[in-house]
Motif scaffolding. Structure first.
Motif, PDB file in Angstrom:
ATOM      1  N   ASN A  89      51.509  14.417  12.570  1.00  0.00           N
ATOM      2  CA  ASN A  89      50.501  13.200  12.772  1.00  0.00           C
ATOM      3  C   ASN A  89      49.099  14.057  12.520  1.00  0.00           C
ATOM      4  O   ASN A  89      49.179  15.138  12.375  1.00  0.00           O
ATOM      5  CB  ASN A  89      50.690  12.443  13.819  1.00  0.00           C
ATOM      6  CG  ASN A  89      50.493  13.181  15.225  1.00  0.00           C
ATOM      7  OD1 ASN A  89      49.841  14.187  15.420  1.00  0.00           O
ATOM      8  ND2 ASN A  89      51.329  12.929  16.121  1.00  0.00           N
ATOM      9  N   PRO A  90      48.147  13.017  12.620  1.00  0.00           N
ATOM     10  CA  PRO A  90      46.714  13.621  12.388  1.00  0.00           C
ATOM     11  C   PRO A  90      46.471  14.653  13.555  1.00  0.00           C
ATOM     12  O   PRO A  90      45.542  15.615  13.174  1.00  0.00           O
ATOM     13  CB  PRO A  90      45.775  12.621  12.569  1.00  0.00           C
ATOM     14  CG  PRO A  90      46.778  11.413  11.980  1.00  0.00           C
ATOM     15  CD  PRO A  90      48.018  11.516  12.347  1.00  0.00           C
ATOM     16  N   PRO A 178      46.894   6.816  13.469  1.00  0.00           N
ATOM     17  CA  PRO A 178      47.722   7.261  12.165  1.00  0.00           C
ATOM     18  C   PRO A 178      46.520   7.213  10.934  1.00  0.00           C
ATOM     19  O   PRO A 178      46.542   8.040  10.102  1.00  0.00           O
ATOM     20  CB  PRO A 178      48.505   6.270  11.835  1.00  0.00           C
ATOM     21  CG  PRO A 178      48.997   5.835  13.327  1.00  0.00           C
ATOM     22  CD  PRO A 178      47.684   5.773  14.057  1.00  0.00           C
ATOM     23  N   ASP A 179      45.471   6.580  10.814  1.00  0.00           N
ATOM     24  CA  ASP A 179      44.531   6.438   9.943  1.00  0.00           C
ATOM     25  C   ASP A 179      43.357   7.364  10.309  1.00  0.00           C
ATOM     26  O   ASP A 179      42.213   7.069   9.783  1.00  0.00           O
ATOM     27  CB  ASP A 179      44.067   5.093   9.591  1.00  0.00           C
ATOM     28  CG  ASP A 179      43.608   4.389  10.619  1.00  0.00           C
ATOM     29  OD1 ASP A 179      43.588   4.742  11.943  1.00  0.00           O
ATOM     30  OD2 ASP A 179      42.722   3.196  10.379  1.00  0.00           O
ATOM     31  N   ALA A 180      43.164   7.971  11.317  1.00  0.00           N
ATOM     32  CA  ALA A 180      41.970   8.923  11.863  1.00  0.00           C
ATOM     33  C   ALA A 180      41.628   9.895  10.852  1.00  0.00           C
ATOM     34  O   ALA A 180      42.399  10.685  10.126  1.00  0.00           O
ATOM     35  CB  ALA A 180      42.299   9.615  13.364  1.00  0.00           C
ATOM     36  N   LYS A 181      40.343  10.052  10.564  1.00  0.00           N
ATOM     37  CA  LYS A 181      39.857  10.999   9.989  1.00  0.00           C
ATOM     38  C   LYS A 181      39.114  12.011  10.799  1.00  0.00           C
ATOM     39  O   LYS A 181      38.689  11.899  11.845  1.00  0.00           O
ATOM     40  CB  LYS A 181      38.923  10.728   8.886  1.00  0.00           C
ATOM     41  CG  LYS A 181      39.333   9.529   7.799  1.00  0.00           C
ATOM     42  CD  LYS A 181      38.219   9.108   6.889  1.00  0.00           C
ATOM     43  CE  LYS A 181      39.179   8.146   5.836  1.00  0.00           C
ATOM     44  NZ  LYS A 181      40.224   8.676   5.009  1.00  0.00           N
ATOM     45  N   THR A 202      35.928  13.321  14.616  1.00  0.00           N
ATOM     46  CA  THR A 202      36.963  12.166  14.393  1.00  0.00           C
ATOM     47  C   THR A 202      36.237  11.005  14.238  1.00  0.00           C
ATOM     48  O   THR A 202      35.368  10.343  15.143  1.00  0.00           O
ATOM     49  CB  THR A 202      38.134  12.409  15.438  1.00  0.00           C
ATOM     50  OG1 THR A 202      37.781  11.566  16.510  1.00  0.00           O
ATOM     51  CG2 THR A 202      38.680  13.744  15.678  1.00  0.00           C
ATOM     52  N   ARG A 204      37.559   6.460  12.707  1.00  0.00           N
ATOM     53  CA  ARG A 204      38.369   5.721  11.677  1.00  0.00           C
ATOM     54  C   ARG A 204      37.653   4.830  10.941  1.00  0.00           C
ATOM     55  O   ARG A 204      36.219   4.590  11.146  1.00  0.00           O
ATOM     56  CB  ARG A 204      39.196   4.814  12.628  1.00  0.00           C
ATOM     57  CG  ARG A 204      40.444   5.366  13.367  1.00  0.00           C
ATOM     58  CD  ARG A 204      40.917   4.624  14.676  1.00  0.00           C
ATOM     59  NE  ARG A 204      41.511   3.345  13.822  1.00  0.00           N
ATOM     60  CZ  ARG A 204      40.872   1.948  14.007  1.00  0.00           C
ATOM     61  NH1 ARG A 204      40.095   1.962  15.253  1.00  0.00           N
ATOM     62  NH2 ARG A 204      41.505   1.079  13.426  1.00  0.00           N
ATOM     63  N   GLN A 206      37.144   1.088   9.173  1.00  0.00           N
ATOM     64  CA  GLN A 206      37.298  -0.402   9.621  1.00  0.00           C
ATOM     65  C   GLN A 206      36.564  -1.037   8.477  1.00  0.00           C
ATOM     66  O   GLN A 206      35.217  -1.118   8.887  1.00  0.00           O
ATOM     67  CB  GLN A 206      37.415  -0.769  10.978  1.00  0.00           C
ATOM     68  CG  GLN A 206      37.981  -2.106  11.299  1.00  0.00           C
ATOM     69  CD  GLN A 206      37.994  -2.312  12.760  1.00  0.00           C
ATOM     70  OE1 GLN A 206      37.073  -2.975  13.505  1.00  0.00           O
ATOM     71  NE2 GLN A 206      39.056  -2.093  13.438  1.00  0.00           N
ATOM     72  N   ASP A 208      35.615  -0.328   5.748  1.00  0.00           N
ATOM     73  CA  ASP A 208      34.491   0.570   4.977  1.00  0.00           C
ATOM     74  C   ASP A 208      33.545   1.155   5.970  1.00  0.00           C
ATOM     75  O   ASP A 208      32.398   1.749   5.363  1.00  0.00           O
ATOM     76  CB  ASP A 208      34.094   0.152   3.739  1.00  0.00           C
ATOM     77  CG  ASP A 208      35.171   0.040   2.751  1.00  0.00           C
ATOM     78  OD1 ASP A 208      36.343   0.832   2.861  1.00  0.00           O
ATOM     79  OD2 ASP A 208      35.076  -1.122   2.054  1.00  0.00           O
TER      80      ASP A 208
END
Length: 284
Positions: A89-90, A178-181, A202, A204, A206, A208
């Motif tokens: 996972n991230p 799961p969608d973390a950058k 870190t 996310r 939402q 854009d």
């Protein structure tokens, strides 16, 4: 130089280790796990512990476990354990990214994640991870177990909230979405040297727009920490150059920079501007 004389204790169980540590702590007893920070300062006689409690043979302290809610890292888990993602996972990917920056390969094979936190060098990559992700530190002694939030754990340069008879037994990291950058960047004069400034970010997206931003800075102050002003500059903004530069500027202005024979406050602030911006650019 060689270390001053000491007695080495090799407990086989955690209970035995805590009992011995409780007895020898008043005599400057220290815990030995990886030894990559402790042994060099002993060799220079900057530290002269009369007793070392070697925990390498204590069963279970070398475990990494995930229950889906937290990732638990035991006291004897080496840096090298993160050369590949320990979870798919991230968070696992983030830890592998950061591990590449830690010292040199031989040190990563022996040094430990928890040992880095207990040593609390401002330049430690793992300390920055713990501070940015709001880790939980589990301290144990013969008096029981104590849970310490990362924001309360670091108290200054190589100073922590651990009592002298407490063992940092485990660190717990929360998962990333799961969608973390995420992104990481540090500056050192040579590869493997201590970082003069580092940043972990870190967030996310939402619609854009950036949400749940975390911006951590290490190496530039006495302790690593999240920079709320930089996070505020990101949340609600599109992930672009203007937002990243604004966050970097906010971080640079918010720190209380360390100064030494190599750097002054302005130089440290410039480094923070650079590493925060580069970490954000890497995340995008």
């Amino acid at each position: 130089m060689k270390p001053a004389p000491f007695i080495r204790h090799v407990p086989k169980t955690l209970a035995e280790a805590l009992k011995i540590l409780g007895e020898v702590a008043p005599q400057d007893g220290r815990v030995l796990a990886g030894g990559q920070s402790l042994v060099p300062i002993m060799a220079f006689r900057l530290a002269k512990p009369a007793h070392l409690v070697d925990i390498n043979e204590v069963a279970g302290l070398d475990k990494i476990a995930s229950d889906g809610k937290t990732l638990s890292i035991g006291a004897c888990v080496r840096h090298a354990a993160f050369h590949k993602p320990v979870v798919d996972n991230p968070l696992g990917q983030l830890l592998t990214l950061v591990a590449r920056y830690i010292a040199h390969y031989p040190i990563r094979m022996r040094g430990t994640f928890c040992g880095s936190l207990a040593h609390a060098d401002p330049a430690s990559e793992w300390c920055l991870v713990a501070a940015t992700l709001d880790a939980t530190i589990v301290a144990k002694s013969t008096r029981g177990e104590r849970i310490i939030a990362a924001k309360d754990f670091f108290e200054g340069i190589m100073a922590t909230a651990l009592a002298e008879d407490e063992l940092l037994a485990e660190v717990k990291l929360p998962p990333l979405a799961p969608d973390a950058k995420f992104g990481f960047n540090e500056f050192s004069r040579r590869a493997g040297d201590f970082a003069m400034a580092a940043s972990l970010v870190t967030y996310r997206l939402q619609s854009d727009k950036i949400v749940d931003a975390r911006v951590g800075v290490g190496g530039a102050e006495a302790s690593p920490r999240r920079i709320a002003q930089a996070e505020a500059a990101l949340n609600g903004k599109a992930p672009n150059d203007a937002a990243f530069r604004a966050a970097a500027e906010a971080a640079a202005l918010a720190i209380d920079p360390l100064e030494d024979h190599q750097t002054n406050a302005d130089y440290r602030r410039d480094l923070v501007r650079a590493v925060v911006r580069r970490a954000l650019e890497g995340s995008a």
